[in-house]
Design a protein around this motif. Structure first.
Motif, PDB file in Angstrom:
ATOM      1  N   MET A   1      38.952  32.881  12.259  1.00  0.00           N
ATOM      2  CA  MET A   1      37.869  33.843  12.069  1.00  0.00           C
ATOM      3  C   MET A   1      37.765  34.280  10.607  1.00  0.00           C
ATOM      4  SD  MET A   1      35.463  35.102  13.789  1.00  0.00           S
ATOM      5  CE  MET A   1      34.177  35.778  12.751  1.00  0.00           C
TER       6      MET A   1
ATOM      7  N   MET B   1      30.301  36.485  16.041  1.00  0.00           N
ATOM      8  CA  MET B   1      31.359  36.767  15.067  1.00  0.00           C
ATOM      9  C   MET B   1      31.923  38.166  15.276  1.00  0.00           C
ATOM     10  SD  MET B   1      30.059  39.075  12.652  1.00  0.00           S
ATOM     11  CE  MET B   1      30.932  38.820  11.133  1.00  0.00           C
TER      12      MET B   1
ATOM     13  N   ILE C   1      33.859  27.664  12.845  1.00  0.00           N
ATOM     14  CA  ILE C   1      34.765  28.554  13.569  1.00  0.00           C
ATOM     15  C   ILE C   1      34.541  28.342  15.066  1.00  0.00           C
ATOM     16  CG2 ILE C   1      35.403  30.967  14.023  1.00  0.00           C
ATOM     17  CD1 ILE C   1      34.424  31.602  11.182  1.00  0.00           C
TER      18      ILE C   1
ATOM     19  N   PRO D   1      28.700  27.392   9.739  1.00  0.00           N
ATOM     20  CA  PRO D   1      28.884  26.507   8.583  1.00  0.00           C
ATOM     21  C   PRO D   1      30.347  26.215   8.274  1.00  0.00           C
ATOM     22  CG  PRO D   1      28.242  28.699   7.878  1.00  0.00           C
ATOM     23  CD  PRO D   1      28.089  28.668   9.369  1.00  0.00           C
ATOM     24  N   VAL D   2      31.255  27.070   8.724  1.00  0.00           N
ATOM     25  CA  VAL D   2      32.680  26.812   8.470  1.00  0.00           C
ATOM     26  C   VAL D   2      33.397  26.446   9.773  1.00  0.00           C
ATOM     27  CG1 VAL D   2      32.967  28.099   6.312  1.00  0.00           C
ATOM     28  CG2 VAL D   2      33.016  29.320   8.481  1.00  0.00           C
TER      29      VAL D   2
ATOM     30  N   ILE E   1      24.003  41.274  10.352  1.00  0.00           N
ATOM     31  CA  ILE E   1      24.800  41.329   9.125  1.00  0.00           C
ATOM     32  C   ILE E   1      24.056  40.890   7.864  1.00  0.00           C
ATOM     33  CG2 ILE E   1      27.053  41.204  10.275  1.00  0.00           C
ATOM     34  CD1 ILE E   1      27.169  38.234   9.500  1.00  0.00           C
TER      35      ILE E   1
ATOM     36  N   LEU F   1      34.086  29.767  17.803  1.00  0.00           N
ATOM     37  CA  LEU F   1      33.860  31.127  18.310  1.00  0.00           C
ATOM     38  C   LEU F   1      34.061  31.264  19.821  1.00  0.00           C
ATOM     39  CD1 LEU F   1      30.881  31.687  15.915  1.00  0.00           C
ATOM     40  CD2 LEU F   1      32.868  33.201  15.969  1.00  0.00           C
TER      41      LEU F   1
ATOM     42  N   CYS G   1      35.099  33.077   8.066  1.00  0.00           N
ATOM     43  CA  CYS G   1      33.694  33.520   8.177  1.00  0.00           C
ATOM     44  C   CYS G   1      33.110  33.900   6.815  1.00  0.00           C
ATOM     45  CB  CYS G   1      33.606  34.722   9.126  1.00  0.00           C
ATOM     46  SG  CYS G   1      31.956  35.417   9.263  1.00  0.00           S
ATOM     47  N   ILE G   2      31.936  33.350   6.499  1.00  0.00           N
ATOM     48  CA  ILE G   2      31.261  33.701   5.246  1.00  0.00           C
ATOM     49  C   ILE G   2      30.048  34.595   5.507  1.00  0.00           C
ATOM     50  CG2 ILE G   2      32.112  31.749   3.888  1.00  0.00           C
ATOM     51  CD1 ILE G   2      29.469  30.291   4.485  1.00  0.00           C
ATOM     52  N   ARG G   3      29.975  35.162   6.714  1.00  0.00           N
ATOM     53  CA  ARG G   3      28.979  36.201   7.033  1.00  0.00           C
ATOM     54  C   ARG G   3      27.537  35.722   6.843  1.00  0.00           C
ATOM     55  NH1 ARG G   3      33.458  37.875   8.306  1.00  0.00           N
ATOM     56  NH2 ARG G   3      34.402  39.857   7.706  1.00  0.00           N
ATOM     57  N   CYS G   4      27.261  34.521   7.367  1.00  0.00           N
ATOM     58  CA  CYS G   4      25.913  33.981   7.216  1.00  0.00           C
ATOM     59  C   CYS G   4      24.987  34.430   8.333  1.00  0.00           C
ATOM     60  CB  CYS G   4      25.971  32.459   7.182  1.00  0.00           C
ATOM     61  SG  CYS G   4      26.320  31.751   8.815  1.00  0.00           S
ATOM     62  N   ALA G   5      25.550  34.832   9.467  1.00  0.00           N
ATOM     63  CA  ALA G   5      24.786  35.331  10.624  1.00  0.00           C
ATOM     64  C   ALA G   5      24.157  34.234  11.477  1.00  0.00           C
ATOM     65  CB  ALA G   5      23.712  36.335  10.211  1.00  0.00           C
ATOM     66  N   ALA G   6      24.423  32.976  11.173  1.00  0.00           N
ATOM     67  CA  ALA G   6      23.829  31.914  11.997  1.00  0.00           C
ATOM     68  C   ALA G   6      24.238  32.066  13.457  1.00  0.00           C
ATOM     69  CB  ALA G   6      24.243  30.541  11.470  1.00  0.00           C
ATOM     70  N   CYS G   7      25.501  32.484  13.690  1.00  0.00           N
ATOM     71  CA  CYS G   7      25.963  32.575  15.082  1.00  0.00           C
ATOM     72  C   CYS G   7      25.150  33.585  15.880  1.00  0.00           C
ATOM     73  CB  CYS G   7      27.460  32.897  15.130  1.00  0.00           C
ATOM     74  SG  CYS G   7      27.956  34.379  14.240  1.00  0.00           S
TER      75      CYS G   7
END
Ligand code: SF4
Lengths: 225, 477
Positions: free
Chosen positions: B312, B344, B379, B376-377, B152, B381, B315-321
């Motif tokens: 969910m 995610m 979630i 970071p937030v 992402i 998962l 999600c700030i779409r950081c891609a860390a997961c």
């Protein structure tokens, strides 16, 4: 119609109707107070050290900084930078009074056009509104005298910034912006270093679509107002 | 519309494991993302406190989303912009098309937008004779290769230098034969030159939004290349594509989220360009778009509110997961079969395209918990993936053989190749498991299957309660 559908669906999912008036008032109050969240301690410093931190962070992000004492020194600093980089002595300058007041005529070889940038411009000189020490970030709000294209189209962007305009954290820059602009400018860019991309094999290369070089002429002693 | 191949996850994953180019790319890039995030986090002592703040901000925004969206809309209108509310992807595509057609647009430049991928806006524009040009370098090559992004924030994560050269030679037919692409730099310069003319020619620029700020009516984009800014500054019309959960209350809330976004994503302290756009060109301005449109899209989000999947939407779409996921690290993003890969995606995709099509994805997990530990937030998962699996069981969508085996999870665990890759990740129990193949029922990992739900308390109530309390005691700042 879709508007009502979406708002209705949100309320149904949250198992409530529109918020009652007193709760709306609390949310409006929160918007007005815009409370701060934890701010990293790293920028909580005396102002001279904030300026030093700003410079260190700009350099860490591949920007460069030249410090000059007075507005009279800016044209020479710009011309010198262009010479050392082997760039042509031709700039497009933000039509900002502070920049206009500088003695550009002392550098007659410098060709100057005022206004927005065009695709053919190689070097732009922008007016810096604030510097944020926390991450070495410039705040560049758009205005008739600070066109956005100056931040984007030229290969090299030079930003003239008063050391007195360096703050610690983003929140301080927003407070200043709110106080001085009243409402949100059309465009506010927070710029940290020159353009780059890591899309090819996840390896950093400088100079993607925006400026390949970001040079800051930092004006005045950090403790002067 | 992208045809989701998520139902074929197993086959996709098999192919991915034997794709040498992909494996080369994954081996190169995976570890560097992890190391960069770790360094950025180590350099900021307040990081964990900032994650708490980020979670709370998003929870507060979601609990009052109707109020903040209405506030946001009012401020967009006041600054001379327009908001187009769209319930579905179809409505969103139609809204974008009609703005483009009204402008007589021939070409459209695009900044990177995951919601743009989700609604497959490019196909729709193309079908109506309008040429979309992706300008993010990674998206650009993905478009040339007619692929979906595999990550992402790094759409071309799966590609190697030779793939770039091949795609450029095919698409840029004016290239002299002796032009070399030995270095990444050569690719970058070619792309910069080519896309410059697209930026200047475009009638409309379309960007996504990382955040919408209710207080000011601003859309926020975050890029390193500057392509998003050229996209939204040069053409006569700027269209923002944003889903409703992007809305946050204030500028202070936004910068708090930004403090964890770049660090979690690329390991930068801050991205190069973080830009707040508010309405159209103002009197006296020398540049900027004359029209500013926000296409505000629900497409399944409002239905996730109030359910266990509400988390969910933070999600700030950081891609860390996905960067930290051993499954993603082994098979890459395309195996997931649709727009959003990794953990995610395994939670979001069934919510957006249906558990019948994406029911396999929540099984593509080892429940190692790494994703949750870096989000970071915050979630949860793995817990949300479990919820999908439970739902899937309830709906009897799972064939009995799979049910007995705990599905793809077990399938993964039996792949020795994947074992080796996966065990490289710390805190990962399968290495142990690998030594006693076939006896998974006795592993502690299986406990994850039966663990109960832990629904977070809705934060909205606590805000109002706290507010009232603080007001009474006079501690409100
Ligand atoms: S789920 Fe968390 S870690 Fe994954 S992309 Fe979203 S915010 Fe980042």
């Amino acid at each position: 119609m879709s508007r009502d559908q979406i708002l209705g669906a949100i309320r149904r999912s949250l198992k409530r109707g529109a918020l009652p008036a007193d709760q709306q008032a609390m949310l409006r109050d929160r918007l007005q107070r815009h409370p701060r969240h934890p701010i990293p301690a790293r920028s909580r410093l005396p102002h001279t050290q904030q300026v030093d931190l700003f410079v260190r962070n700009v350099e860490k992000e591949f920007g460069t900084v030249a410090r000059v004492a007075a507005p009279e020194d800016v044209p020479a600093a710009v011309a010198d930078y262009l010479a050392t980089q082997n760039l042509p002595g031709r700039i497009v300058l933000a039509p900002h009074d502070e920049l206009r007041a500088m003695p550009w005529s002392t550098r007659p070889l410098l060709e100057i056009r005022e206004g927005r940038a065009q695709a053919s411009d190689l070097v732009s000189v922008q007016h810096g509104y604030a510097g944020i020490a926390e991450t070495g970030t410039l705040m560049l709000p758009s205005a008739p005298n600070r066109p956005t294209t100056l931040n984007l189209l030229a290969d090299t962007e030079i930003v003239v910034l008063r050391a007195a305009s360096v703050v610690g954290a983003y929140e301080e820059a927003w407070d200043r912006l709110r106080a001085e602009f009243g409402s949100m400018p059309r465009n506010v860019m927070l710029v940290t270093g020159p353009s780059r991309s890591a899309d090819i094999e996840q390896t950093l290369e400088l100079g993607a679509h925006g400026p390949r070089r970001l040079h800051i002429v930092l004006l005045g002693e950090s403790d002067s107002a | 519309m992208h045809i989701a191949t998520s139902p074929a996850f197993k086959e996709n994953a098999s192919k991915a494991l034997s794709n040498a180019g992909l494996q080369k790319a994954l081996a190169r890039s995976g570890p560097s993302f992890i190391a960069r995030r770790a360094a950025a986090v180590a350099a900021l002592p307040e990081f964990e406190a900032l994650r708490d703040a980020a979670r709370d901000i998003k929870n507060h925004a979601l609990a009052n989303l109707d109020f903040y969206l209405e506030t946001y809309e009012r401020n967009v209108l006041e600054s001379g912009g327009k908001v187009h509310w769209c319930t579905t992807a179809d409505e969103a595509r139609a809204a974008v098309l009609s703005i483009c057609q009204a402008a007589g647009a021939k070409t459209v430049t695009k900044g990177k937008s995951m919601i743009g991928e989700e609604i497959a806006i490019n196909d729709h524009l193309e079908a109506h004779g309008i040429t979309p040009v992706e300008t993010d370098l990674g998206e650009y090559i993905i478009q040339l290769r007619h692929e979906l992004p595999s990550h992402i924030i790094a759409p071309a994560f799966h590609l190697n230098l030779e793939d770039w050269e091949e795609a450029f030679r095919q698409a840029h037919t004016d290239l002299p034969a002796d032009r070399t692409f030995h270095e990444r730099r050569d690719i970058l310069i070619e792309a910069r030159t080519k896309l410059r003319s697209s930026f200047l020619a475009a009638d409309v620029g379309i960007t996504g939004a990382n955040f919408l700020v209710a207080e000011t009516g601003s859309s926020v984009i975050v890029t390193n290349e500057g392509n998003g800014d050229l996209t939204q500054t040069l053409p006569r019309i700027h269209i923002v594509l944003a889903s409703i959960e992007k809305c946050v209350p204030t500028l202070e809330d936004t910068v708090s989220l930004l403090r964890v976004l770049a660090r979690s994503a690329t390991g930068q302290d801050f991205s190069v360009y973080t830009t707040f756009s508010t309405g159209a060109r103002r009197p006296g301005d020398l540049d900027g778009p004359e029209e500013y449109h926000v296409v505000l899209i629900d497409n399944g989000r409002s239905a996730m509110l109030g359910t266990e999947f509400q988390d969910m939407l933070r999600c700030i779409r950081c891609a860390a997961c996905m960067n930290h996921c051993p499954v993603y690290g082994a098979v890459g993003g395309h195996a997931y079969g649709w727009v959003y890969p990794g953990p995610m995606g395994s939670v979001l995709t069934p919510g957006l395209i249906g558990v019948d099509k994406a029911g396999h994805l929540p099984n593509a997990s080892t429940f190692c918990g790494k994703c949750e530990s870096v989000c970071p937030v915050r979630i949860p998962l793995p817990g949300l993936m479990r919820h999908w699996r439970e739902r899937e069981f309830e709906r009897h969508l799972v064939p009995s053989a799979v049910r007995a085996n705990l599905g793809i999870w077990a399938w993964f665990a039996r792949r020795p190749r994947l074992y080796r890759l996966a065990t490289r990740a710390a805190a990962f129990g399968l290495g142990l498991a690998g030594r006693r193949r076939g006896r998974f029922s006795r592993l502690p990992l299986a406990a994850g299957w039966t663990a109960g739900r832990d629904l977070p308390a809705p934060e909205g109530d606590t805000f109002f309660a706290r507010y009232a309390r603080e007001k009474r005691s006079g501690t409100l700042q």
